[in-house]
Design an enzyme around this catalytic site. Structure first.
Site, mmCIF file in Angstrom:
data_model
loop_
_atom_site.group_PDB
_atom_site.id
_atom_site.type_symbol
_atom_site.label_atom_id
_atom_site.label_comp_id
_atom_site.label_asym_id
_atom_site.label_seq_id
_atom_site.Cartn_x
_atom_site.Cartn_y
_atom_site.Cartn_z
ATOM 1 N N TYR A 84 -3.857 -2.364 -10.313
ATOM 2 C CA TYR A 84 -3.752 -2.216 -8.864
ATOM 3 C C TYR A 84 -2.869 -3.305 -8.246
ATOM 4 C CZ TYR A 84 -5.334 -1.969 -4.008
ATOM 5 O OH TYR A 84 -5.392 -1.886 -2.638
ATOM 6 N N SER A 123 0.795 -1.239 0.000
ATOM 7 C CA SER A 123 0.000 0.000 0.000
ATOM 8 C C SER A 123 0.822 1.280 0.000
ATOM 9 C CB SER A 123 -0.917 0.028 1.218
ATOM 10 O OG SER A 123 -1.903 -0.973 1.108
ATOM 11 N N LYS A 178 0.451 3.559 -2.844
ATOM 12 C CA LYS A 178 -0.682 4.480 -2.960
ATOM 13 C C LYS A 178 -0.281 5.943 -2.803
ATOM 14 C CE LYS A 178 -3.726 0.805 -1.388
ATOM 15 N NZ LYS A 178 -4.399 0.170 -0.248
ATOM 16 N N VAL A 219 1.292 -3.719 4.042
ATOM 17 C CA VAL A 219 1.298 -4.994 4.772
ATOM 18 C C VAL A 219 2.533 -5.842 4.497
ATOM 19 C CG1 VAL A 219 -1.205 -5.179 5.051
ATOM 20 C CG2 VAL A 219 -0.113 -6.182 3.033
ATOM 21 N N TYR A 237 -3.925 2.951 7.952
ATOM 22 C CA TYR A 237 -5.123 2.164 8.185
ATOM 23 C C TYR A 237 -5.955 2.809 9.292
ATOM 24 C CZ TYR A 237 -2.307 -0.859 5.337
ATOM 25 O OH TYR A 237 -1.527 -1.335 4.339
#
Lengths: 304, 304, 304, 304
Positions: free
Chosen positions: D189, D64, D67, D258, D240
């Protein structure tokens, strides 16, 4: 009709032989003092006879079963006006009650969740001036037991530990969905729940629901159409979050209470009062659910 | 029994005289092409006669009504195994479906919400190898109409716009609650929903639900106990988020579809197929609900 | 440093020339009486000077801004103990507050939502015996204005209309997350919110947050580490459900109140008090947000 | 500046001496094969030097963290247009993501939850035609490491187990919030998440965020205002559901993955890449959080 007595004796023997699991409610002081393995059942036929077995004459705390009678009183006195302030849809999960109350701007999902019952009590207070006298009057007249009354120790316990209900009442009030002062509504609500009755009282008191609204001595408590509607609300909303499972397993309109009692209605045939203090995880009497499932499967009393 | 015909004619005249409001579903290409003011109704008695009025012979898209029949097939073939993968509680509000699916770790609330119906279809696929053939077989046999079939244009429309269902299916799959490949389950699901039938077909196809499970020619489709349970699931979960209101107003086990059809069951008496394309805000046929409420109040067919 | 004065004058002129839209809070009786187009701003530098413009000497109701100071007091007196009873995560949407409070078993998401602030007040009451005296003491000492006090008419209005807060307090109490009696906590909470201060008072009272915890006369109000943490909680939770947008547009730790005030902190540089009664849809001062965005973009005071 | 190296060595020794608890992510095939006790950290100063310690040259799956870079690319290429399709508020609890996506009609809460990142990827695909080439171009240029590439085995694992993301993508699509075909968006993605980089690569690639948007060789990747905003989104939404706790403990804009990596930004000073595969219950690297908390408390790099 001796059939009914036989089936009740049989069921009672089975329940006593292998008592269902579960725990007695302990969050209201007093409720936990009950002997957990008691069990009683009574069936009041539309024709007038009552069949009973087990501890059917022992008083227990009716708790939320009182909500059927307060709703019946408001429907009788006030017609459909209540439904502007309360919906009549099943509540889904326990978690939803507060969420939905917030999402739906203070309109409780149904009259049997606590928030909805507080609104019913508020309305009954406004109409009658003394909701408790009205409720006790109905229960005493229909059961022919004029000794029915509130357990003062349970009522005191409800009040002392009723912070969650106080929270709900203030929440409703913040949406202007209570018209009486919050402490007055709470006090009336706690006393309703603390009424003590036996299975026999309960079956008789609820038998107008199986007789199209006709009460003791032929008086009209509710119209046939109102009774059909009240029974429908019981079936879809009467057993906390287990309405679907109850309909599946028992197949009758029922209203349960955390004191371990359940009132069930077989339209046109009879009303059933059953009691066993241990509760399953949905908060319904384990023995009561088991007994009703046996009863409907053996006598074929499901409405489906 | 001419009574029934009279009441149907009367209701049909009333509906046609003042058509209920509402909008035809338009999110599935094809559904919106239907003449919105059509109305039909058929009653298939347990004794075998069928009474009809209005556009009762016109085909419409049964959509979610198919879920009663796939659930019936799985209950008949697989007993209670399904209930490990699907609950049977009312879903509360539309908003809850996905929340609850997430909270409850991929176990849909009941077999009639889309997520639950996808699991039923998945199970039927696994058991039969060809869920569509089984479903069409049941519908054709029970209705005695062997021309019942899928509308290919509706099926194509379902697929083209089925992103929400695809989302649900992948979500279920992420919880390992689908055993067949997602595209295969979706395809089967879309075809079930796209079946076209008339009110007469529907009432006849569903009449085993009013005859304790006995189908055409005396064969056992389901046991009496299974039928009671299926009817209970219909009553508590069959009309989207309006189950409580439906029970209150209509008082019968029903399953509705966004094509405007409703199948209703009067246990021991008859099955009813009713259709009107305009939907109320809960997604149930406005004319269908109105007609069923009239029917039960005039003939006294409520189960309560 | 005349720069700062110029920028404040410029911003004030712009805000006065085209006042932002929004509505004055009216749910607490008294708040709605305020002239909606007032605007004031003050900047208290770590070096001691204060720059002001507009209605910077006019008192307004600080409302939720009081929560920064009660939290600061509890952190100073009680270290990290509070965090067993309150989390420190942003609350998502307004809708979530009650849901999450229920899901998280009575542990409020952060000390700035009302539920969390009630717990902070409860703790401050337990530690000091008189939370109001502690709070007023801090505000008076740090602002050097010993006339700061509660508006009794606003406090009475809070109490009369505080059913939602009463609901929250009873809810917390049902989870044993209040140790003082609910009415006592509510009374203390309502009085904190009803304190009246000017922008100048507010900027000075909050300037220890920009000086690493060092208050008036060099005394240590909080340690540098505690101040960093308090500022972090302000940034992530201080502006109701607009924390993300606030960080994006303003880029400073802020705490707002529905009286239209905002306290902002520029670590190592200054504290800002700004006030305009009209609120945006998130409940933050429209003029205040606009002024802070201008201030940080013109002087480059973002922490990012 | 040798200070920095000393602190990094010290922290690395401490982490290695008592490795934090936690579990390596195992839901994506491939991730679980990593040696759980590896630890690396790199600090890329705005002046150009890089300080490193531990396994700082070992590649890991950035997941992530990608992102931040795709969001930066879209902000640079498309200005504020994205914010019509994605909000920028913290998401509250994991449970909320889907609820809120449904409540908010397909508008993800922020660009760092998976739903939001899918929209960002969709936009980047539409603008560039090849989102992967743009992303890899940015990472290679800014890190000066042209060997950075996708781990094909991880990408295959993401795809094979990506049912939850497929569900989200179809859900967004049902709200018309994806413009490219779902499988194309998902594929892009999955490949972004599967990029492998070292701590050194990561610190260097992210250092434009600490230099007001100025990239390698002085080119402008983003404007200073855009960088402030991107950092603000990282602080409020980057870790998160632990954004509040992260701000409290670490006090820096961070984005975690993660795979166990975290990118942190100290505006005006440096970017930090840190990695340890074991995750805490919020899904952030246990060692990474511990190391960043030590780093900011020892060097005083908190933005608060």
């Amino acid at each position: 009709m001796t059939d009914v007595q036989c089936v009740l004796d049989e069921i009672t023997a089975e329940i006593q032989a292998s008592p269902p699991s579960g725990d007695v409610a302990d969050y209201i002081p007093g409720l936990e003092k009950v002997d957990p393995n008691q069990f009683g059942i009574s069936v009041a036929m539309t024709s007038g006879e009552t069949y009973s077995a087990g501890d059917s004459a022992t008083d227990f705390s009716i708790q939320s079963i009182s909500k059927v009678f307060t709703l019946g009183l408001v429907m009788g006195l006030d017609g459909d006006n209540l439904w502007d302030r309360v919906s009549r849809e099943p509540s889904g999960t326990p978690f939803n009650s507060l969420v939905q109350l917030e999402q739906e701007r203070g309109i409780p999902r149904n009259p049997f969740i606590n928030a909805g019952a507080l609104v019913v009590t508020d309305r009954l207070l406004s109409i009658t001036g003394d909701s408790q006298a009205s409720l006790e009057g109905l229960l005493r007249t229909e059961s022919s037991n004029h000794a029915i009354k509130v357990s003062e120790s349970i009522a005191a316990g409800e009040k002392a530990t009723g912070h969650r209900n106080a929270s709900l009442a203030y929440f409703l009030s913040s949406y202007c969905n209570l018209t009486n002062p919050v402490p007055k509504v709470l006090d009336a609500y706690f006393r309703q729940c603390a009424i003590a009755m036996s299975c026999e009282d309960l079956a008789r008191a609820g038998s107008f629901l199986s007789r199209g609204g006709t009460g003791r001595g032929g008086r009209m408590v509710l119209t046939p159409d109102q009774v059909r509607k009240l029974n429908a609300v019981m079936l879809t909303c009467g057993t906390y979050d287990a309405a679907g499972d109850f309909a599946y397993r028992v197949g009758l309109p029922c209203k349960s209470g955390v004191g371990g009692g359940i009132l069930a209605v077989v339209p046109g045939k009879c009303a059933v009062g059953v009691w066993g203090p241990k509760l399953d995880k949905s908060g319904n009497s384990s023995a009561g659910v088991a007994a009703l499932a046996k009863l409907t499967s053996r006598i074929g009393w499901s409405i489906f």
